[in-house]
Design a protein around this motif. Structure first.
Motif, PDB file in Angstrom:
ATOM      1  N   ASP A  31       0.855  -1.258   0.091  1.00 30.86           N
ATOM      2  CA  ASP A  31      -0.129   0.044  -0.064  1.00 30.86           C
ATOM      3  C   ASP A  31       1.000   1.303  -0.130  1.00 30.86           C
ATOM      4  O   ASP A  31       0.222   2.268   0.275  1.00 30.86           O
ATOM      5  CB  ASP A  31      -0.994  -0.019   1.128  1.00 30.86           C
TER       6      ASP A  31
ATOM      7  N   ARG B 137      -6.111  15.741  -1.549  1.00 31.20           N
ATOM      8  CA  ARG B 137      -5.419  14.931  -0.741  1.00 31.20           C
ATOM      9  C   ARG B 137      -4.112  15.705  -0.372  1.00 31.20           C
ATOM     10  O   ARG B 137      -3.382  15.743  -1.145  1.00 31.20           O
ATOM     11  CB  ARG B 137      -5.138  13.552  -1.015  1.00 31.20           C
TER      12      ARG B 137
ATOM     13  N   TYR C 229       3.559   7.805  -0.591  1.00 35.98           N
ATOM     14  CA  TYR C 229       2.110   7.898   0.292  1.00 35.98           C
ATOM     15  C   TYR C 229       1.548   6.380   0.378  1.00 35.98           C
ATOM     16  O   TYR C 229       2.008   5.658  -0.218  1.00 35.98           O
ATOM     17  CB  TYR C 229       1.229   8.916  -0.622  1.00 35.98           C
ATOM     18  N   ARG C 230       0.701   6.525   1.346  1.00 32.69           N
ATOM     19  CA  ARG C 230      -0.082   5.026   1.609  1.00 32.69           C
ATOM     20  C   ARG C 230      -1.501   5.321   1.072  1.00 32.69           C
ATOM     21  O   ARG C 230      -2.088   6.183   1.134  1.00 32.69           O
ATOM     22  CB  ARG C 230      -0.184   4.988   3.093  1.00 32.69           C
ATOM     23  N   VAL C 231      -1.724   4.271   0.386  1.00 33.87           N
ATOM     24  CA  VAL C 231      -3.328   4.303  -0.211  1.00 33.87           C
ATOM     25  C   VAL C 231      -4.293   3.970   1.094  1.00 33.87           C
ATOM     26  O   VAL C 231      -4.256   2.879   2.036  1.00 33.87           O
ATOM     27  CB  VAL C 231      -3.276   3.004  -1.102  1.00 33.87           C
ATOM     28  N   ALA C 232      -4.909   4.779   1.148  1.00 32.49           N
ATOM     29  CA  ALA C 232      -5.670   4.936   2.612  1.00 32.49           C
ATOM     30  C   ALA C 232      -7.188   4.915   2.141  1.00 32.49           C
ATOM     31  O   ALA C 232      -7.989   5.056   2.988  1.00 32.49           O
ATOM     32  CB  ALA C 232      -5.432   6.111   3.363  1.00 32.49           C
ATOM     33  N   GLY C 233      -7.612   5.288   1.033  1.00 32.19           N
ATOM     34  CA  GLY C 233      -8.947   5.456   0.592  1.00 32.19           C
ATOM     35  C   GLY C 233      -9.159   5.864  -1.114  1.00 32.19           C
ATOM     36  O   GLY C 233      -8.119   5.385  -1.663  1.00 32.19           O
TER      37      GLY C 233
ATOM     38  N   THR D 134      -6.502   8.213  -2.757  1.00 35.59           N
ATOM     39  CA  THR D 134      -5.026   7.895  -2.780  1.00 35.59           C
ATOM     40  C   THR D 134      -5.056   6.429  -3.864  1.00 35.59           C
ATOM     41  O   THR D 134      -4.075   6.332  -4.401  1.00 35.59           O
ATOM     42  CB  THR D 134      -4.388   7.631  -1.596  1.00 35.59           C
ATOM     43  N   GLU D 135      -6.153   5.687  -3.780  1.00 33.66           N
ATOM     44  CA  GLU D 135      -6.045   4.621  -4.579  1.00 33.66           C
ATOM     45  C   GLU D 135      -6.207   5.021  -6.206  1.00 33.66           C
ATOM     46  O   GLU D 135      -5.599   4.358  -7.122  1.00 33.66           O
ATOM     47  CB  GLU D 135      -7.349   3.676  -4.415  1.00 33.66           C
TER      48      GLU D 135
ATOM     49  N   ILE E 226       3.969   6.507   7.822  1.00 35.52           N
ATOM     50  CA  ILE E 226       4.009   7.307   6.458  1.00 35.52           C
ATOM     51  C   ILE E 226       4.661   8.600   7.015  1.00 35.52           C
ATOM     52  O   ILE E 226       4.747   9.588   5.966  1.00 35.52           O
ATOM     53  CB  ILE E 226       2.437   7.301   6.061  1.00 35.52           C
TER      54      ILE E 226
ATOM     55  N   GLU F 215       0.147  15.164  11.396  1.00 36.18           N
ATOM     56  CA  GLU F 215      -0.249  14.398  10.345  1.00 36.18           C
ATOM     57  C   GLU F 215      -1.966  14.557  10.324  1.00 36.18           C
ATOM     58  O   GLU F 215      -2.452  13.517  10.506  1.00 36.18           O
ATOM     59  CB  GLU F 215      -0.034  12.851  10.160  1.00 36.18           C
TER      60      GLU F 215
ATOM     61  N   ARG G 119      -5.510  15.346   9.186  1.00 35.24           N
ATOM     62  CA  ARG G 119      -6.576  15.276   7.917  1.00 35.24           C
ATOM     63  C   ARG G 119      -6.754  16.475   7.330  1.00 35.24           C
ATOM     64  O   ARG G 119      -7.579  17.375   8.252  1.00 35.24           O
ATOM     65  CB  ARG G 119      -7.517  14.326   8.021  1.00 35.24           C
TER      66      ARG G 119
END
Length: 258
Positions: free
Chosen positions: A22, A56, A74-78, A81-82, A117, A213, A215
């Motif tokens: 991810d 994002r 980055y991390r795929v979180a939703g 980001t996907e 992250i 970090e 949101r």
């Protein structure tokens, strides 16, 4: 702290690769942003899918001023980001930046501490700090993304939650196990980690800068979605809050409540 200009660019994807579960590394052509960016700042990245209106926020991992490029890890979180993770070379994406205040560079023996992250933004800082530095990186498991890249800039110590590599536990466990000391701390990661580092810094009388970090939504300080509690009243809202995207994301640890 003064805020430099920010720019809106249609950035072209140079290349992208998956570097852990991810976790993706994305290089973008973004000349104006790269020319003005500094360690600890972030970009607002917009989805091309029209229904996802809010950008994002993603921390800047590396800045290549010569080539006019920015690296985001980055991390795929939703869903947003996907969408980014599926972008290929040549894809255009709207970005705004550089945003936030960035780190204050000081010539003191330093800890650079990243958790999860929160690790990527410490890489550009490591490149720019001209002092003795020790990197303490906290991971969940043995997928040590970016760890080898940090080794070019100083000694790297690793903590893993599952004990698969380095110290079993968190970044403070690694500091204690290796008998490390420093005169200044720069850190980015999850709130529990920052809270523990704030207490450690206070106990040991160490200057401590943390990147939070939260949101974020607007990224420019208008919507107040990312406020954190502070010691002083914010001139914008007249309450004891600071906007992470505008006054931060980097704060002196003692200025904010965690």
């Amino acid at each position: 702290m003064s805020h430099p200009e920010k720019f809106e660019e249609m950035a072209g994807v140079v290349r992208q690769e998956q570097i852990a579960a991810d976790i993706y590394s994305l290089w973008l052509d973004a000349n104006q942003i790269a020319a003005h960016a500094k360690p600890g700042q972030f970009l607002s990245v917009y989805c091309n899918e029209g229904s996802r209106l809010l950008p994002r926020p993603i921390s800047i991992c590396e800045i290549d001023k010569k080539e006019g490029r920015i690296r985001l890890v980055y991390r795929v979180a939703g869903k947003g980001t996907e969408e980014f993770s599926k972008m290929n070379a040549g894809t255009q994406v709207k970005v705004v930046g550089p945003l936030g205040n960035g780190f204050t560079l000081k010539d003191k023996k330093a800890f650079l501490i990243g958790g999860g992250i929160g690790i990527p933004p410490m890489l550009e800082l490591a490149k720019n700090l001209d002092c003795e530095k020790q990197m303490i990186l906290g991971y969940r498991n043995d997928e040590l993304f970016l760890a080898d890249e940090f080794k070019k800039y100083g000694k790297v110590y690793v903590a893993t939650e599952d004990g698969s590599v380095g110290t079993k536990g968190n970044v403070l466990d690694a500091i204690r196990e290796n008998g490390l000391n420093a005169d200044i701390i720069y850190a980015c990661g999850p709130t529990p980690m920052l809270r523990a580092l704030k207490a450690y810094a206070a106990e040991n009388n160490i200057e401590c800068w943390i990147s939070m970090e939260e949101r974020m939504a607007c990224g420019i300080g208008a919507c107040l979605a990312c406020v954190c509690k502070s010691k002083d009243k914010d001139a914008h809202s007249n309450v004891k809050n600071k906007r992470v995207c505008k006054e931060g994301p980097v704060f002196l640890a003692e200025e904010v409540e965690l």
